[in-house]
Design an enzyme around this catalytic site. Structure first.
Site, short mmCIF file in Angstrom:
data_model
loop_
_atom_site.label_atom_id
_atom_site.label_comp_id
_atom_site.label_asym_id
_atom_site.label_seq_id
_atom_site.Cartn_x
_atom_site.Cartn_y
_atom_site.Cartn_z
N ASP A 86 0.29 -7.89 1.18
CA ASP A 86 0.56 -6.33 1.39
C ASP A 86 2.18 -6.25 1.49
OD1 ASP A 86 0.23 -3.69 1.82
OD2 ASP A 86 -0.15 -3.73 3.81
N HIS A 92 0.93 -1.01 -0.02
CA HIS A 92 -0.01 -0.02 0.06
C HIS A 92 0.95 1.22 0.02
CE1 HIS A 92 0.41 -0.49 4.42
NE2 HIS A 92 0.67 0.75 4.27
N SER A 133 4.64 2.30 8.10
CA SER A 133 4.33 1.06 7.01
C SER A 133 5.69 0.80 6.30
CB SER A 133 3.28 1.33 6.29
OG SER A 133 2.13 1.64 7.14
#
Length: 521
Positions: free
Chosen positions: A283, A249, A361
């Site tokens: 992811d 993402h 992230s």
């Protein structure tokens, strides 16, 4: 003179006679005490006004008191109140002709009689400025007008300004003297104690400082600029020839035409990068920069992690490059799904209380040896909090390093990643124990894939799956993430109930690279 009407008419002072006649003994009158002036309070009434007594009403002049033999003379009207002559002889004043209290009558020159009341208020001296003074008689000399006093105003003008100037001067002088006295008390040397340091301070390799010093050079910040704006995240070096691992993402928008992807290293170097491969199922994504000689981080064994192990999270939260936070492993095997219905990632996550915020992230979660045991990917947020305003509440989630290793190898080698499946649809409307295999097909997908792993193991439509490898499952997502934590070809044991009968079945996982329904493990 004093008239019967009660008005005080001022007259010229009477001339004393050479030998005034003395009254006969039979005419002697006992001394009468002078009438006391009415008391006037010095305080105003509650209404703010002071009421004055009314003028006494007197009988007309024709009804004046008689005089003559046998009639005792009246007592004087009061101290300092003269009685004018009548027909050449002193006429006694009647009690009704007493002057009104508080309003002076011009003296005749005679000394006022002593008051029999020593504490009585003195009669104020007459002056022409009294607004209610009686008018002067025709031909009588007018009382000199009183002039207003300006003494108080003159004093305020004369003295206030010098006092202000004097106060200012005193303040300045006091300030100067205070500054000098304070300055005189200042030491020439503060003399604060210092710490004697000989050489450099070494930190233990397994301390947080030692771990951070070893890991930070290999952690990067990633910035993607696309049509919807700029997004940032983190990553770390996988290989010395420029391969970097991060979250899908973080770089998903880099596929757009005209988008830019930049990697910022710990030393401040910025390098353009390209996407090697990415998968929304886990992811994860791999990007590459044309740089050699980088220092990669080691991927540790996430299966060896236990609850309570100390961990360190490193990344660029909110764009703050090189941020280090610490915590412990709070839980294992947390089923976490992230993304939307089109790009849903199923993660069998490691839970940590190390602070993870937007921008972390893709950064590494390392153990006490500096080995990567997880890739920071998601955080929990309180109900009602918008995702754009989310922050750490002590519930962060990381993709286990063993899963990341397998997926990264596939992305580097083929550009795509596969995941294991058993070939069934799950009914998300079921609320009983375990999870239920769907009874009907959905959108052209069979409830049980013919010839698939589940079909080969004897699982049928409507069966209830209670456990996987001895661990109870209560939610479809929990079963999916547990299966995807394995590799294709692995064998899992499922506890299945058909009707009233329960049994254990062995299922060999097959491989898929297509985008199936989230309810298809």
């Amino acid at each position: 003179m004093t008239t019967a009407s009660g008005d005080d008419q001022p007259t010229s002072p009477p001339q004393p006679e050479p030998n005034p006649p003395q009254p006969a003994p039979s005419e002697a009158v006992p001394p009468q005490p002078a009438p006391q002036a009415p008391f006037v309070s010095p305080f105003a009434s509650p209404s703010g006004e002071r009421r004055l007594p009314d003028f006494p009403q007197m009988p007309p002049a024709a009804a004046a008191a008689p005089t003559g033999p046998g009639v005792p003379p009246a007592a004087p009207a009061g101290p300092g109140v003269p009685v004018g002559p009548t027909s050449g002889a002193p006429a006694p004043a009647t009690p009704s002709a007493a002057p009104r209290a508080g309003f002076p009558v011009a003296p005749t020159g005679a000394a006022p009689a002593a008051s029999p009341y020593p504490f009585a208020a003195p009669v104020p001296a007459p002056h022409g400025g009294v607004p209610f003074a009686p008018p002067a008689a025709p031909g009588a000399p007018a009382a000199p007008p009183s002039t207003p006093r300006a003494r108080g105003r003159a004093l305020s003008v004369v003295w206030v300004v010098p006092l202000i100037v004097l106060s200012l001067v005193a303040g300045v002088v006091g300030g100067v003297l205070g500054a000098r006295s304070t300055g005189a008390a200042r030491p020439s040397d503060a003399g604060l104690p210092t710490v004697s340091i000989t050489g450099t301070v070494d930190r233990a390799p397994d301390s947080v400082a030692g771990i951070a010093a070893a890991v930070l050079p290999s952690v990067v910040s990633i910035e993607v600029t696309a049509s919807d704006g700029t997004s940032t995240g983190s990553g770390f070096v996988l290989r010395q020839d420029g391969y970097i691992l991060t979250n899908n993402h973080v770089v998903a928008s880099a596929d757009e035409a005209g988008a830019t992807l930049v990697v910022l290293f710990a030393d401040g170097t910025q390098v353009d990068a390209t996407v090697v491969g990415r998968t929304a199922d886990y992811d994860l994504a791999v990007v590459k920069v044309d740089v050699e000689g980088l220092t990669p981080l080691l991927l540790g064994d996430s299966d060896a992690v236990v609850v309570g192990d100390p961990v360190v999270a490193i990344g660029a939260p909110l764009g703050l490059v090189g941020t280090v936070t610490t915590g412990i492993v709070s839980a294992l095997n947390r089923p976490v799904s992230a993304g939307d219905s089109q790009d849903t990632a199923f993660i069998n996550a490691i839970q940590t209380d190390a602070a993870i915020n937007p921008g972390n992230s893709g950064g590494p979660l390392v153990n006490a040896s500096g080995e990567v045991v997880g890739i920071n990917s998601a955080i929990a947020q309180a109900p009602g909090v918008d995702s754009t305003n989310a922050g750490s509440i002590g519930l962060g989630f990381a993709i286990p390093s063993n899963q990341a290793r397998r997926t990264a190898e596939q992305l580097i080698e083929t550009g795509t990643a596969t995941y294991p499946i058993i070939g069934v649809l799950l009914d998300d409307r079921y609320t009983g124990e375990g999870v239920q295999v769907a009874s009907d097909d959905s959108n052209g997908t069979a409830a049980v894939t013919p010839g698939g792993p589940a079909d080969a193991a004897g699982i049928r439509r409507g069966d209830i799956i209670l456990q996987i490898d001895g661990r109870p499952v209560t939610d479809p997502e929990e079963l999916i993430v547990t299966i995807r934590a394995h590799d294709p070809g692995d064998v899992v044991v499922l506890r299945v109930r058909t009707g009233e009968k329960e049994r254990d079945v062995r299922v060999e996982l097959s491989e898929s690279s297509g985008r199936l329904s989230p309810a298809v493990p």
